[in-house]
Motif scaffolding. Structure first.
Motif, PDB file in Angstrom:
ATOM      1  N   PHE A  80       0.852  -1.182   0.000  1.00  9.81           N
ATOM      2  CA  PHE A  80       0.000   0.000   0.000  1.00  9.81           C
ATOM      3  C   PHE A  80       0.892   1.238   0.000  1.00  9.81           C
ATOM      4  N   ASN A  81       0.669   2.119  -0.983  1.00 16.69           N
ATOM      5  CA  ASN A  81       1.499   3.308  -1.115  1.00 16.69           C
ATOM      6  C   ASN A  81       0.703   4.455  -1.718  1.00 16.69           C
ATOM      7  N   ALA A  82       1.182   5.674  -1.521  1.00 13.29           N
ATOM      8  CA  ALA A  82       0.461   6.877  -1.928  1.00 13.29           C
ATOM      9  C   ALA A  82       0.394   7.050  -3.447  1.00 13.29           C
ATOM     10  N   PHE A  83       1.482   6.724  -4.144  1.00 16.48           N
ATOM     11  CA  PHE A  83       1.502   6.966  -5.592  1.00 16.48           C
ATOM     12  C   PHE A  83       0.421   6.160  -6.306  1.00 16.48           C
ATOM     13  N   ASP A  84       0.330   4.868  -6.010  1.00 13.00           N
ATOM     14  CA  ASP A  84      -0.680   4.039  -6.657  1.00 13.00           C
ATOM     15  C   ASP A  84      -2.088   4.498  -6.285  1.00 13.00           C
ATOM     16  N   ALA A  85      -2.247   4.985  -5.046  1.00  9.38           N
ATOM     17  CA  ALA A  85      -3.557   5.496  -4.630  1.00  9.38           C
ATOM     18  C   ALA A  85      -3.939   6.727  -5.447  1.00  9.38           C
ATOM     19  N   LEU A  86      -2.967   7.582  -5.733  1.00  9.43           N
ATOM     20  CA  LEU A  86      -3.248   8.780  -6.527  1.00  9.43           C
ATOM     21  C   LEU A  86      -3.480   8.434  -7.995  1.00  9.43           C
ATOM     22  N   ILE A  87      -2.870   7.362  -8.479  1.00  8.59           N
ATOM     23  CA  ILE A  87      -3.193   6.886  -9.831  1.00  8.59           C
ATOM     24  C   ILE A  87      -4.679   6.527  -9.889  1.00  8.59           C
ATOM     25  N   THR A 122     -10.943  16.509  -3.570  1.00  8.76           N
ATOM     26  CA  THR A 122     -10.989  15.693  -2.353  1.00  8.76           C
ATOM     27  C   THR A 122     -10.006  14.528  -2.403  1.00  8.76           C
ATOM     28  N   PHE A 123      -9.476  14.229  -3.583  1.00  7.11           N
ATOM     29  CA  PHE A 123      -8.515  13.133  -3.796  1.00  7.11           C
ATOM     30  C   PHE A 123      -9.097  11.774  -3.374  1.00  7.11           C
ATOM     31  N   THR A 124     -10.396  11.613  -3.628  1.00  8.64           N
ATOM     32  CA  THR A 124     -11.062  10.336  -3.381  1.00  8.64           C
ATOM     33  C   THR A 124     -10.471   9.274  -4.302  1.00  8.64           C
ATOM     34  N   THR A 125     -10.162   8.122  -3.747  1.00  7.11           N
ATOM     35  CA  THR A 125      -9.538   7.054  -4.547  1.00  7.11           C
ATOM     36  C   THR A 125     -10.266   5.727  -4.359  1.00  7.11           C
ATOM     37  N   PRO A 126     -10.371   4.939  -5.418  1.00  7.21           N
ATOM     38  CA  PRO A 126     -10.928   3.587  -5.308  1.00  7.21           C
ATOM     39  C   PRO A 126      -9.875   2.565  -4.919  1.00  7.21           C
ATOM     40  N   TYR A 127      -8.685   3.014  -4.616  1.00  4.04           N
ATOM     41  CA  TYR A 127      -7.516   2.176  -4.347  1.00  4.04           C
ATOM     42  C   TYR A 127      -7.793   1.140  -3.262  1.00  4.04           C
ATOM     43  N   GLY A 128      -7.426  -0.113  -3.572  1.00  6.51           N
ATOM     44  CA  GLY A 128      -7.591  -1.193  -2.616  1.00  6.51           C
ATOM     45  C   GLY A 128      -6.314  -1.954  -2.349  1.00  6.51           C
ATOM     46  N   GLY A 129      -5.179  -1.372  -2.773  1.00  6.96           N
ATOM     47  CA  GLY A 129      -3.895  -2.031  -2.580  1.00  6.96           C
ATOM     48  C   GLY A 129      -3.210  -2.329  -3.901  1.00  6.96           C
ATOM     49  N   SER A 130      -1.918  -2.629  -3.831  1.00  2.00           N
ATOM     50  CA  SER A 130      -1.115  -2.965  -5.008  1.00  2.00           C
ATOM     51  C   SER A 130      -0.583  -4.380  -4.863  1.00  2.00           C
ATOM     52  N   GLU A 131      -0.272  -5.008  -5.998  1.00  2.00           N
ATOM     53  CA  GLU A 131       0.127  -6.419  -5.991  1.00  2.00           C
ATOM     54  C   GLU A 131       1.344  -6.636  -6.879  1.00  2.00           C
ATOM     55  N   THR A 132       2.283  -7.402  -6.391  1.00  2.00           N
ATOM     56  CA  THR A 132       3.485  -7.731  -7.155  1.00  2.00           C
ATOM     57  C   THR A 132       3.792  -9.204  -6.966  1.00  2.00           C
ATOM     58  N   ILE A 133       4.191  -9.874  -8.050  1.00  2.00           N
ATOM     59  CA  ILE A 133       4.661 -11.252  -7.964  1.00  2.00           C
ATOM     60  C   ILE A 133       6.117 -11.271  -8.382  1.00  2.00           C
ATOM     61  N   THR A 224     -11.291  -0.703   2.964  1.00  2.00           N
ATOM     62  CA  THR A 224     -10.883  -2.009   2.451  1.00  2.00           C
ATOM     63  C   THR A 224     -10.249  -2.767   3.601  1.00  2.00           C
ATOM     64  N   ARG A 225     -10.831  -3.901   3.934  1.00  2.00           N
ATOM     65  CA  ARG A 225     -10.298  -4.752   4.999  1.00  2.00           C
ATOM     66  C   ARG A 225      -9.765  -6.038   4.383  1.00  2.00           C
ATOM     67  N   MET A 226      -8.630  -6.509   4.877  1.00  2.00           N
ATOM     68  CA  MET A 226      -8.076  -7.791   4.447  1.00  2.00           C
ATOM     69  C   MET A 226      -7.727  -8.617   5.670  1.00  2.00           C
ATOM     70  N   HIS A 227      -7.955  -9.918   5.551  1.00  2.00           N
ATOM     71  CA  HIS A 227      -7.621 -10.818   6.650  1.00  2.00           C
ATOM     72  C   HIS A 227      -7.046 -12.104   6.095  1.00  2.00           C
ATOM     73  N   CYS A 228      -5.974 -12.561   6.707  1.00  2.00           N
ATOM     74  CA  CYS A 228      -5.364 -13.844   6.353  1.00  2.00           C
ATOM     75  C   CYS A 228      -5.176 -14.650   7.624  1.00  2.00           C
ATOM     76  N   ALA A 229      -5.795 -15.815   7.675  1.00  2.00           N
ATOM     77  CA  ALA A 229      -5.634 -16.705   8.826  1.00  2.00           C
ATOM     78  C   ALA A 229      -4.442 -17.620   8.577  1.00  2.00           C
ATOM     79  N   PHE A 230      -3.548 -17.713   9.549  1.00  2.00           N
ATOM     80  CA  PHE A 230      -2.401 -18.599   9.419  1.00  2.00           C
ATOM     81  C   PHE A 230      -2.881 -20.046   9.515  1.00  2.00           C
ATOM     82  N   GLY A 231      -2.163 -20.923   8.874  1.00  2.00           N
ATOM     83  CA  GLY A 231      -2.525 -22.335   8.885  1.00  2.00           C
ATOM     84  C   GLY A 231      -1.860 -23.051   7.740  1.00  2.00           C
ATOM     85  N   ASP A 232      -2.200 -22.621   6.526  1.00  2.00           N
ATOM     86  CA  ASP A 232      -1.588 -23.197   5.333  1.00  2.00           C
ATOM     87  C   ASP A 232      -0.568 -22.204   4.805  1.00  2.00           C
TER      88      ASP A 232
END
Length: 304
Positions: A80-87, A122-133, A224-232
């Motif tokens: 999560f970063n500001a630049f991608d949110a502003l994009i 207002t700089f409203t953004t639909p940003y929900g995070g960035s992803e890299t593999i 935007t909420r994210m949750h990851c349960a440990f286990g696998d």
């Protein structure tokens, strides 16, 4: 909110804090790191304006601040970063929120200049995070691909994040809040984008929140909420809930709620008063990533 971490609790949870000066920890195949840095300097600010093709930017941009969650086994990073949110803000390009004529005076740098609010200030953004593999050639049947950035496959689902379980008294191994950007709308309210992360022995949870209050006019909340349960550790599952809420001050007053801006300083308290505009839940299965990784590698081989 400072969290005192007990070394015994960390060890019992199979976690360890970074020892190289970074803020964060390793736990169950994840590396979770936060960076809180100062606002952009003038030269970087100008560079961002050129890249975003705009002369309008939030008053305070914390361009080097971020939250990074890396799943080491798959090479998948959610950050999560500001630049991608502003994009996202630039692409969505919402119409400007109309404000009373008197309020427009506060947007003027000079008394003589005319104010034309022809962009989403207002700089409203639909940003929900960035992803890299990140592809490790040694681990994926050869190939010379070192890094790819792409959209992961999120499936719509009916499952919900178990907020009751998250509210249980479980040790907090790591907590931090990162401000990405902020604007006081020329003293007419607040526009604020933050991300908070909490790591427990059972999993990690984060909240990315865009909070807008245009005094006397509008309130907007995009969570935007994210949750990851440990286990696998090989094929973990992440749930992502997106919920957008919005209401005018006039509509809230009609329901008997206060009409003074001072009554709406804490978005967590008033969020339930705002009607839902959009809500959805999605699931990310890491087992779906391996065919994607394989196809990228094969495609790279064909071009050699």
């Amino acid at each position: 909110m400072e969290v005192e971490v007990d070394e015994k609790e960390l060890k019992a949870a199979g976690a360890e804090l970074f020892s190289d000066g970074r803020r964060g920890l390793r736990i169950h195949g994840w590396e979770i790191e936060t960076r809180n840095r100062s606002i952009l300097n003038s030269s970087t600010h100008e560079l961002w304006e050129k890249k975003l093709e705009t002369c309008h930017m939030p008053e305070m941009i914390f361009g080097e601040s971020c939250l990074v969650l890396k799943h080491v086994k798959s090479g998948t990073t959610i950050h999560f970063n500001a630049f991608d949110a502003l994009i996202g803000w630039k692409k969505e390009a919402l119409p400007p929120v109309e404000v009373p004529a008197a309020a427009q005076w506060k947007f003027r740098c000079k008394p003589s200049e005319q104010v034309i609010l022809d962009y989403d200030y207002t700089f409203t953004t639909p940003y929900g995070g960035s992803e890299t593999i990140t592809l490790d050639a040694d681990k994926h049947e050869g190939g010379e691909v070192s890094k790819e950035t792409c959209n992961l496959h999120w499936e719509d689902c009916k499952e919900k994040i178990d907020v009751v379980a998250l509210a249980s008294k479980e040790p907090i191994l790591f907590y931090d809040e990162v401000v990405l950007y902020e604007d006081e709308l020329a003293d007419n309210g607040v526009s604020l984008l933050t991300v908070k992360v909490r790591v427990m022995p059972s999993g990690w949870f984060l909240l990315l929140r865009f909070w807008l209050r245009v005094d006397g006019v509008l309130m907007r909340l995009r969570d935007t909420r994210m949750h990851c349960a440990f286990g696998d550790n090989v094929n973990p599952i992440i749930l992502r809930e997106s919920c957008w809420r919005e209401a005018t001050f006039q509509a809230l007053a009609a329901k008997g709620y206060p009409s003074e801006a001072a009554a709406y300083n804490d978005p967590s308290i008033i969020s339930q008063r705002l009607p839902v505009v959009m809500s959805k839940t999605q699931k990310l299965k890491f087992s779906l990533l391996y065919p994607v990784l394989h196809s990228i590698i094969c495609s790279n081989r064909k071009t050699d």
